[in-house]
Design a protein around this motif. Structure first.
Motif, short mmCIF file in Angstrom:
data_model
loop_
_atom_site.label_atom_id
_atom_site.label_comp_id
_atom_site.label_asym_id
_atom_site.label_seq_id
_atom_site.Cartn_x
_atom_site.Cartn_y
_atom_site.Cartn_z
N ASP A 81 0.84 -1.19 0.00
CA ASP A 81 0.00 0.00 0.00
C ASP A 81 0.88 1.24 0.00
OD1 ASP A 81 -2.32 -1.51 0.09
OD2 ASP A 81 -2.41 -1.49 2.28
N PRO A 82 0.40 2.32 -0.62
CA PRO A 82 1.20 3.56 -0.60
C PRO A 82 1.45 4.02 0.83
CG PRO A 82 -0.57 3.70 -2.22
CD PRO A 82 -0.82 2.45 -1.41
N GLN A 83 2.68 4.44 1.09
CA GLN A 83 3.08 4.86 2.43
C GLN A 83 3.18 6.38 2.49
OE1 GLN A 83 3.45 2.77 4.95
NE2 GLN A 83 3.01 1.02 3.64
N ARG A 84 2.71 6.96 3.60
CA ARG A 84 2.88 8.39 3.78
C ARG A 84 4.37 8.71 3.96
NH1 ARG A 84 -1.57 11.09 7.66
NH2 ARG A 84 -0.52 12.93 6.82
N ILE A 85 4.77 9.84 3.40
CA ILE A 85 6.16 10.25 3.49
C ILE A 85 6.23 11.70 3.98
CG2 ILE A 85 6.89 8.67 1.68
CD1 ILE A 85 6.98 11.02 -0.25
N ALA A 86 7.40 12.11 4.39
CA ALA A 86 7.65 13.48 4.85
C ALA A 86 9.00 13.93 4.32
CB ALA A 86 7.62 13.54 6.38
N ASN A 87 9.26 15.23 4.49
CA ASN A 87 10.55 15.81 4.07
C ASN A 87 10.86 15.54 2.60
OD1 ASN A 87 10.90 16.68 6.70
ND2 ASN A 87 12.20 14.96 7.27
N LEU A 88 9.83 15.57 1.76
CA LEU A 88 10.04 15.32 0.34
C LEU A 88 10.72 16.52 -0.31
CD1 LEU A 88 9.62 13.71 -2.27
CD2 LEU A 88 7.33 14.73 -2.42
N GLN A 89 11.83 16.25 -0.96
CA GLN A 89 12.56 17.28 -1.72
C GLN A 89 12.85 16.73 -3.11
OE1 GLN A 89 16.07 18.67 0.38
NE2 GLN A 89 15.11 18.28 2.35
N ILE A 90 12.49 17.51 -4.12
CA ILE A 90 12.82 17.18 -5.50
C ILE A 90 13.54 18.39 -6.07
CG2 ILE A 90 11.96 16.60 -7.79
CD1 ILE A 90 9.51 15.35 -6.45
N MET A 91 14.78 18.19 -6.44
CA MET A 91 15.61 19.26 -6.98
C MET A 91 16.29 18.76 -8.23
SD MET A 91 17.17 21.07 -3.56
CE MET A 91 16.07 21.66 -2.25
N GLY A 92 15.74 19.17 -9.38
CA GLY A 92 16.27 18.66 -10.64
C GLY A 92 16.01 17.18 -10.77
N ASP A 93 17.08 16.41 -10.95
CA ASP A 93 16.91 14.96 -11.07
C ASP A 93 17.26 14.23 -9.78
OD1 ASP A 93 19.64 15.30 -11.00
OD2 ASP A 93 20.07 14.15 -12.82
N TRP A 94 17.27 14.97 -8.67
CA TRP A 94 17.57 14.36 -7.37
C TRP A 94 16.35 14.44 -6.46
CZ3 TRP A 94 17.54 16.48 -2.43
CH2 TRP A 94 18.13 15.70 -1.41
N CYS A 95 16.12 13.41 -5.67
CA CYS A 95 14.96 13.35 -4.77
C CYS A 95 15.37 12.71 -3.46
CB CYS A 95 13.83 12.54 -5.42
SG CYS A 95 12.35 12.36 -4.38
N GLN A 96 14.76 13.20 -2.38
CA GLN A 96 14.94 12.60 -1.05
C GLN A 96 13.64 12.67 -0.29
OE1 GLN A 96 18.51 13.27 1.58
NE2 GLN A 96 17.03 14.40 2.81
N PHE A 97 13.34 11.64 0.48
CA PHE A 97 12.16 11.66 1.33
C PHE A 97 12.35 10.72 2.51
CE2 PHE A 97 11.33 8.57 -2.05
CZ PHE A 97 10.94 7.44 -1.35
N GLN A 98 11.48 10.88 3.48
CA GLN A 98 11.49 10.07 4.69
C GLN A 98 10.26 9.18 4.66
OE1 GLN A 98 11.75 12.41 8.32
NE2 GLN A 98 10.11 11.19 9.23
N ILE A 99 10.45 7.88 4.78
CA ILE A 99 9.33 6.95 4.70
C ILE A 99 8.74 6.71 6.08
CG2 ILE A 99 10.12 5.85 2.59
CD1 ILE A 99 11.34 3.66 4.21
N SER A 100 7.51 6.20 6.09
CA SER A 100 6.76 6.06 7.34
C SER A 100 7.34 4.97 8.22
CB SER A 100 5.30 5.77 7.05
OG SER A 100 5.15 4.43 6.63
#
Length: 229
Positions: A81-100
């Motif tokens: 199931d899709p998980q809620r995430i936080a601290n999502l950052q997308i900058m150009g072709d780079w991405c970072q997030f925090q998973i639940s």
């Protein structure tokens, strides 16, 4: 190299992240946009610009706007199931997030609210629900914004409720806050999100708080906003 798929609240695919790095419960990697990304491209571009220019107040506002989008991630198997995430950052072709917490490594403890913090949240919601009455404000309430929250009380918390235009918001129980509050860290500090109920049913209103555990003046949740999703 595994991939994570980002989807929005409508189920529209935003893009995929090829994971390059996994540290604790943070995922980072190459971002490849999908058609749904066009909805949010400007928002993430504004975040990148503000971060590069060190416009920290603007960064904080943009991070809150991104958190309010409720973007979720589907794990590499594609079957979870899709998980809620936080601290999502997308900058150009780079991405970072925090998973639940449900997908964090064993032994990794998620942030949790203490009983005193949960009770403070209940008190703050009850205060707004009552229309922010005259007199002393509870700890954690932004007294300089009392008129703003009084208007919100009139719109969302009328008592008795107008059957056409208003609904009655419930003060959440301690157990509900313990189970459902989303507590996550930003570079600017700890934030809390809590979906509210009206007449026992989940509605589109979300309360957000800043959580300060270091202040010598007041250590606890501070009401930041109540907004309709």
């Amino acid at each position: 190299m595994d991939t994570w798929t980002l989807i929005d609240i409508d189920g529209l695919k935003i893009g995929v992240v090829q994971r390059f790095r996994y540290e604790s419960w943070r995922v980072s990697g190459r971002f490849m946009p999908d058609l749904g990304y066009s909805r949010y491209r400007r928002l993430f571009a504004d975040l990148e610009y503000a971060a590069n220019e060190q416009l920290f107040t603007h960064v904080d506002d943009l991070e809150r706007s991104i958190a309010a989008l409720r973007i979720r991630a589907v794990g590499p198997s594609g079957e979870d199931d899709p998980q809620r995430i936080a601290n999502l950052q997308i900058m150009g072709d780079w991405c970072q997030f925090q998973i639940s917490s449900t997908t964090r490594p064993a032994g990794e403890q998620p942030l949790a609210l203490t009983p005193a913090e949960r009770e403070s949240i209940r008190t703050l919601i009850a205060f707004v629900r009552e229309g922010c009455p005259d007199g002393a404000c509870p700890p954690g309430f932004p007294a300089d914004r009392i008129d703003e929250f009084r208007r919100a009380a009139l719109e969302y918390f009328s008592d008795p409720p107008d059957p056409i235009n208003h609904f009655r918001i419930d003060v959440p129980s301690d157990g509900y806050i313990r189970a459902e509050a989303l507590v996550y860290e930003h570079p600017s500090g700890i934030h809390v999100e809590l979906d509210l109920f009206a007449d026992g049913e989940r509605c589109d209103l979300t309360a957000t708080f800043d959580l300060d555990r270091e202040s010598a003046v007041f250590s606890g949740p501070r009401l930041y906003d109540m907004h309709v999703m």
